[in-house]
Each structure stands twice: as C-alpha cells, then as structure tokens.
Design a protein around this motif. Structure first.
Motif, PDB file in Angstrom:
ATOM      1  N   THR A   1       7.487  -7.040  -2.431  1.00 22.60           N
ATOM      2  CA  THR A   1       7.273  -6.212  -1.255  1.00 22.60           C
ATOM      3  C   THR A   1       6.388  -5.036  -1.617  1.00 22.60           C
ATOM      4  O   THR A   1       6.726  -4.228  -2.489  1.00 22.60           O
ATOM      5  CB  THR A   1       8.608  -5.696  -0.690  1.00 22.60           C
ATOM      6  N   GLY A   2       5.234  -4.948  -0.965  1.00 21.48           N
ATOM      7  CA  GLY A   2       4.303  -3.874  -1.260  1.00 21.48           C
ATOM      8  C   GLY A   2       4.546  -2.655  -0.400  1.00 21.48           C
ATOM      9  O   GLY A   2       5.341  -2.677   0.552  1.00 21.48           O
ATOM     10  N   VAL A   3       3.873  -1.566  -0.747  1.00 23.22           N
ATOM     11  CA  VAL A   3       3.953  -0.330   0.031  1.00 23.22           C
ATOM     12  C   VAL A   3       2.581  -0.023   0.604  1.00 23.22           C
ATOM     13  O   VAL A   3       1.547  -0.374   0.023  1.00 23.22           O
ATOM     14  CB  VAL A   3       4.433   0.852  -0.840  1.00 23.22           C
ATOM     15  N   GLU A   4       2.568   0.621   1.749  1.00 23.63           N
ATOM     16  CA  GLU A   4       1.306   0.966   2.384  1.00 23.63           C
ATOM     17  C   GLU A   4       0.541   1.990   1.558  1.00 23.63           C
ATOM     18  O   GLU A   4       1.134   2.818   0.864  1.00 23.63           O
ATOM     19  CB  GLU A   4       1.557   1.511   3.793  1.00 23.63           C
ATOM     20  N   ARG A   5      -0.768   1.915   1.649  1.00 24.54           N
ATOM     21  CA  ARG A   5      -1.633   2.796   0.888  1.00 24.54           C
ATOM     22  C   ARG A   5      -1.961   4.054   1.691  1.00 24.54           C
ATOM     23  O   ARG A   5      -2.851   4.051   2.545  1.00 24.54           O
ATOM     24  CB  ARG A   5      -2.935   2.062   0.550  1.00 24.54           C
ATOM     25  N   ALA A   6      -1.234   5.108   1.448  1.00 25.98           N
ATOM     26  CA  ALA A   6      -1.524   6.411   2.070  1.00 25.98           C
ATOM     27  C   ALA A   6      -1.740   6.288   3.576  1.00 25.98           C
ATOM     28  O   ALA A   6      -2.629   6.916   4.146  1.00 25.98           O
ATOM     29  CB  ALA A   6      -2.746   7.050   1.407  1.00 25.98           C
ATOM     30  N   ASP A   7      -0.910   5.441   4.209  1.00 21.78           N
ATOM     31  CA  ASP A   7      -0.964   5.240   5.657  1.00 21.78           C
ATOM     32  C   ASP A   7      -2.324   4.733   6.136  1.00 21.78           C
ATOM     33  O   ASP A   7      -2.706   4.938   7.296  1.00 21.78           O
ATOM     34  CB  ASP A   7      -0.609   6.537   6.400  1.00 21.78           C
ATOM     35  N   ASP A   8      -3.076   4.105   5.258  1.00 18.94           N
ATOM     36  CA  ASP A   8      -4.385   3.553   5.617  1.00 18.94           C
ATOM     37  C   ASP A   8      -4.271   2.037   5.650  1.00 18.94           C
ATOM     38  O   ASP A   8      -4.293   1.372   4.611  1.00 18.94           O
ATOM     39  CB  ASP A   8      -5.449   3.988   4.607  1.00 18.94           C
ATOM     40  N   ALA A   9      -4.145   1.488   6.855  1.00 17.88           N
ATOM     41  CA  ALA A   9      -3.918   0.056   7.012  1.00 17.88           C
ATOM     42  C   ALA A   9      -5.138  -0.783   6.665  1.00 17.88           C
ATOM     43  O   ALA A   9      -5.058  -2.011   6.646  1.00 17.88           O
ATOM     44  CB  ALA A   9      -3.488  -0.245   8.455  1.00 17.88           C
ATOM     45  N   ARG A  10      -6.253  -0.152   6.373  1.00 18.06           N
ATOM     46  CA  ARG A  10      -7.449  -0.908   6.021  1.00 18.06           C
ATOM     47  C   ARG A  10      -7.360  -1.490   4.619  1.00 18.06           C
ATOM     48  O   ARG A  10      -8.104  -2.400   4.272  1.00 18.06           O
ATOM     49  CB  ARG A  10      -8.689  -0.025   6.138  1.00 18.06           C
ATOM     50  N   TYR A  11      -6.439  -0.940   3.806  1.00 20.57           N
ATOM     51  CA  TYR A  11      -6.266  -1.436   2.443  1.00 20.57           C
ATOM     52  C   TYR A  11      -5.038  -2.330   2.348  1.00 20.57           C
ATOM     53  O   TYR A  11      -4.025  -2.108   3.018  1.00 20.57           O
ATOM     54  CB  TYR A  11      -6.100  -0.270   1.468  1.00 20.57           C
ATOM     55  N   GLY A  12      -5.125  -3.324   1.473  1.00 24.74           N
ATOM     56  CA  GLY A  12      -3.977  -4.162   1.206  1.00 24.74           C
ATOM     57  C   GLY A  12      -3.002  -3.465   0.270  1.00 24.74           C
ATOM     58  O   GLY A  12      -3.275  -2.373  -0.256  1.00 24.74           O
ATOM     59  N   ASP A  13      -1.853  -4.094   0.036  1.00 28.51           N
ATOM     60  CA  ASP A  13      -0.809  -3.491  -0.802  1.00 28.51           C
ATOM     61  C   ASP A  13      -0.870  -4.012  -2.238  1.00 28.51           C
ATOM     62  O   ASP A  13       0.131  -4.014  -2.948  1.00 28.51           O
ATOM     63  CB  ASP A  13       0.578  -3.739  -0.203  1.00 28.51           C
ATOM     64  N   TYR A  14      -2.037  -4.454  -2.645  1.00 29.41           N
ATOM     65  CA  TYR A  14      -2.209  -4.897  -4.020  1.00 29.41           C
ATOM     66  C   TYR A  14      -3.630  -4.571  -4.473  1.00 29.41           C
ATOM     67  O   TYR A  14      -4.512  -4.315  -3.662  1.00 29.41           O
ATOM     68  CB  TYR A  14      -1.926  -6.392  -4.162  1.00 29.41           C
ATOM     69  N   VAL A  15      -3.822  -4.536  -5.783  1.00 30.90           N
ATOM     70  CA  VAL A  15      -5.118  -4.212  -6.369  1.00 30.90           C
ATOM     71  C   VAL A  15      -5.388  -5.200  -7.499  1.00 30.90           C
ATOM     72  O   VAL A  15      -4.525  -6.021  -7.855  1.00 30.90           O
ATOM     73  CB  VAL A  15      -5.163  -2.769  -6.922  1.00 30.90           C
ATOM     74  N   SER A  16      -6.569  -5.110  -8.048  1.00 31.05           N
ATOM     75  CA  SER A  16      -6.864  -5.912  -9.228  1.00 31.05           C
ATOM     76  C   SER A  16      -7.536  -5.051 -10.278  1.00 31.05           C
ATOM     77  O   SER A  16      -8.191  -4.047  -9.960  1.00 31.05           O
ATOM     78  CB  SER A  16      -7.751  -7.111  -8.883  1.00 31.05           C
ATOM     79  N   VAL A  17      -7.353  -5.435 -11.526  1.00 34.66           N
ATOM     80  CA  VAL A  17      -7.988  -4.765 -12.650  1.00 34.66           C
ATOM     81  C   VAL A  17      -8.902  -5.764 -13.340  1.00 34.66           C
ATOM     82  O   VAL A  17      -8.464  -6.852 -13.740  1.00 34.66           O
ATOM     83  CB  VAL A  17      -6.949  -4.217 -13.650  1.00 34.66           C
ATOM     84  N   GLU A  18     -10.168  -5.398 -13.458  1.00 33.98           N
ATOM     85  CA  GLU A  18     -11.151  -6.268 -14.110  1.00 33.98           C
ATOM     86  C   GLU A  18     -11.402  -5.726 -15.513  1.00 33.98           C
ATOM     87  O   GLU A  18     -11.703  -4.541 -15.686  1.00 33.98           O
ATOM     88  CB  GLU A  18     -12.462  -6.288 -13.317  1.00 33.98           C
TER      89      GLU A  18
END
Length: 431
Positions: A217-234
C-alpha cells in the motif's frame, strides 16, 4: 576494420529482447570500441534492419542456443581477445553471465544473473539480507494455492517469476480469485511454443510457474495526484561499486499495473531520495550484483520505501531521458564501465525529461482501436519523438494497451506535465 580501430578495446555486445537496439547502440559506441555482436536470431524483432546494422558496425554472430552463444564467444575470444562483455537486455543476462565466465571477463555471476531474472529467488535473497520487500510465496502446482493464500494474505499480486511489462500480472483479493488467475496464467504459459518470444520472456524456466506476493500500500506524494506512489532508482554497477544515476518519478498506474510514464530527475526531497537510493544499493548488494545497469522499483509506504523488484537492465527509455535531461550517454558510460576504460561518470541534470506511455482505457481491451495524434503535439518545443501509435487490439493480461510512446523534455517538472496534458488532449481514439 580500419587500422585505427585496432587500437580500440574490443567489446562483445549480447543483443536480446528489449533495451536499445543496434540502431541506437552502434552510433553511440562508434569510436569507443571495436564491436562484436552476439544474438539469438529468435530475439530480433526486425532482423532485416538490425543484422545489416550490426554487420556494418562490427562482426555479427547469430546463434540459436546458449551453448552456441558460449562456443561462438570462445572462438571469437581466441581469434581476437575480447576486453568486455555488455548487454542491455534482461532476457540474455544468464547467457551473458555464462559467456563472461567462460572468457574470464567482468560480468554478474551466473548466480546473480539468476536472482535478477527469477523473482522468487530474488525475494528469497532480499528477505535473507533483511531488505524490506513484500511477503511472497511460489506457485508451482495447484497444491500451492492454499499455502500461498495463507502466507501472503490479500490483497495480493500474482505474477510470473520471469518477465516484465506487467504481463500476466494481476491483483487478487481472495483464494478463489487467486486460484482462477493462477489457472488462467499457467494454461497460457503451458500453451506457449518454446520458440516463441513470449515464451522466452515469461516461461523460460525449469517449468512454468508463478509467484504471489503482498500488494504493498503506497502513500500519496505530497497531495499531488499526478505522481504515482512508487519510484525507481537507476544505477550503474562496476566492479561491485554502485553508482546511482537517477531517481525517477512514476506516473500513476492504469488498471493491469500498466505504466503511464516516468520522469527524470525526481522531485522528491533529498532526504527521501537518499532513503530510496540507500535501499536500492542494499538490494543490489543482497543479490550479488557487481556489474551493469540496473533498475530498482520501490513502493513509497507509510513505513518507508519497500523494494518491489530489481531488474538487471536499464528502465525503458533511460538512454533518452538522461540524454535530454542531462546530456548523459548511458550507453557509452555502460560500455566504458564494462571495458574498465575510465571511472564511472554521473549525470548532471540541467532540466527534466520523461518517457510518456499513456495507456488506453481498460474497457477497450480486445476491441479494435486506432490511436491518432493531432500533429500540433509533435510541433511543441521539447517534444523530441513519438513512436508506436496503437492500432488493432490489445490483451490487458499481457500488459498491453499503451497508446504510444513520446519522449519530452522541459526546464521543470511542471513543463513535463504540460506536455502530458497536451498529449492526452491530442490523442483521438477511432473505433
């Protein structure tokens, strides 16, 4: 081969399914190394285009098995010693490890390559090392369904132990849903021809099997729904040293765990980025990764970041997003690392770039559709290219339904979202 080329190091490129193809690789590596290409003919989507490109840029060697790949590489090495082995394709990581081991050259070990291409082995290694990841359980036979349901609980995610792009990946909310999804997926896998590309991506295992894992279960990003609740590291790993190239923000997923795009660099605060990069590094160490470009996905949960999975490849389009946001050539840098030419260099971001892959509505699955794009979108400043306009039908269970792919850049993240809005406005569906 020109006399001047003889002074260059000799790089063996193993081409497989996915990643940048010869059309992108050859120009970027010209002048850096003498190139030899090794590939399984079944992995090429456009052999009539790719084989001539490889042959013009170096020596192109076609094989039809891993044994043939090892033999061809050994013969090449005896004739003209190879200085480095490199691949950008996840489906040939195991073959690459076997080749490099035979030649005595740096690459991930065969054991590490298996952990990068087997989601069950990967999670076993992460859990043993104390790296936070979802609860999991393998599904090899019908008898495993009950045990998996009890171990993992619901909601859960069913996925094949090999593959990507969300193919055959589904959410399940009860034991009956899990059993039905497992039966459908294993029937599909069992019916695949061993020579088929889909088989090589999803079912190239000792026996086709799946894995069920906890749905984080992810959390919202600073109340900005344009971002998903996951990231990636390259990351770029060389001789065991982990060099993080970028943290990428993801757009929210569409049904079927389909990705709508990613943005580099991330707008997360530095402290949050440090947490995800530290966890990505810990995951790579736990898996024994010592070489190559990697892509680690992490869910942002209330308890902190959690590893979703580690991929032994670059994320889709990384070679373009880093080029447009930082002027950074990840293909050349990966080759230099494989050849041990010079220390690894890192990107210096001067703006933002994104790979946008807007998904079609799930209700359109299995229906004939055509995506048309208003020409005005491609005329926007910062739109670099548009590829793969969808036409025909798509299978939601195989992660399909991406309307197109667009590479864009802007001075800031707001400019990226302006491109995304303009892209969606410019798309038209014809039924």
């Amino acid at each position: 081969m020109a006399d001047s080329d003889v002074r260059l190091p000799h790089l063996l490129l193993i081409v497989g399914i996915g990643g940048p193809g010869p059309k992108l690789l050859a120009p970027g590596l010209a002048g850096l190394a003498r190139l030899s290409w090794l590939f399984d003919s079944r992995d090429l989507t456009k052999p009539e285009r790719d084989v001539p490109i490889m042959a013009e840029a170096g020596r192109a060697m076609a094989v039809s098995s891993e044994e043939g790949m090892i033999a061809a590489a050994a013969a090449l090495h005896a004739e003209c010693p190879v200085d480095g082995v490199l691949t950008f394709s996840e489906n040939v990581l195991r073959s690459g490890a076997a080749v490099a081991e035979k030649l005595g050259l740096p690459f991930n070990s065969p054991a590490a390559a298996r952990r990068l291409t087997d989601k069950y082995l990967q999670r076993e290694a992460l859990a043993a090392a104390g790296v936070p990841c979802p609860r999991f359980h393998p599904l090899r036979t019908a008898d495993d369904v009950s045990a998996a349901a009890e171990t993992v609980g619901f909601p859960a995610v069913l996925k094949p132990i090999r593959g990507g792009g969300s193919a055959l990946t589904s959410r399940v909310d009860s034991p009956s849903e899990l059993r039905a999804a497992w039966e459908a997926a294993t029937a599909f896998l069992g019916a695949l021809d061993g020579l088929d590309r889909t088989h090589r991506l999803l079912a190239d295992t000792e026996y086709p099997y799946m894995m069920v894992e906890e749905l984080l279960t992810g959390v919202e990003r600073a109340d900005d729904a344009r971002y998903g609740d996951y990231v990636s590291v390259e990351s770029l790993v060389s001789d065991g040293a982990v060099h993080h190239l970028a943290v990428g923000d993801k757009l929210p997923l569409s049904p079927g765990f389909r990705e709508n795009g990613q943005v580099h660099p991330s707008v997360l605060p530095e402290t949050a980025q440090a947490r995800v990069t530290d966890m990505a590094a810990a995951a790579l160490v736990a898996l024994g990764v010592t070489e190559g470009v990697t892509h680690t996905e992490l869910k942002l949960t209330a308890e902190g970041p959690r590893v979703i999975e580690v991929n032994g490849r670059a994320c889709g389009g990384l070679w373009m997003t880093l080029l447009h946001s930082a002027g950074y050539d990840v293909i050349a840098e990966a080759a230099r690392a494989a050849l041990r030419v010079e220390p690894v260099r890192l990107p210096r971001f001067r703006g933002y770039a994104a790979m946008l892959t807007p998904c079609l509505d799930a209700s359109l699955a299995d229906r004939s559709t055509e995506v048309r794009l208003d020409p005005s979108f491609e005329e926007r400043a910062g739109v670099h290219s548009v590829h793969g306009l969808h036409s025909g039908t798509f299978d939601l269970s195989l992660g399909g339904g991406h309307g197109l792919l667009a590479y864009v850049s802007a001075a800031d993240a707001e400019g990226i979202f302006a491109h995304e809005n303009a892209l969606r406005d410019a798309m038209r569906m014809v039924m």
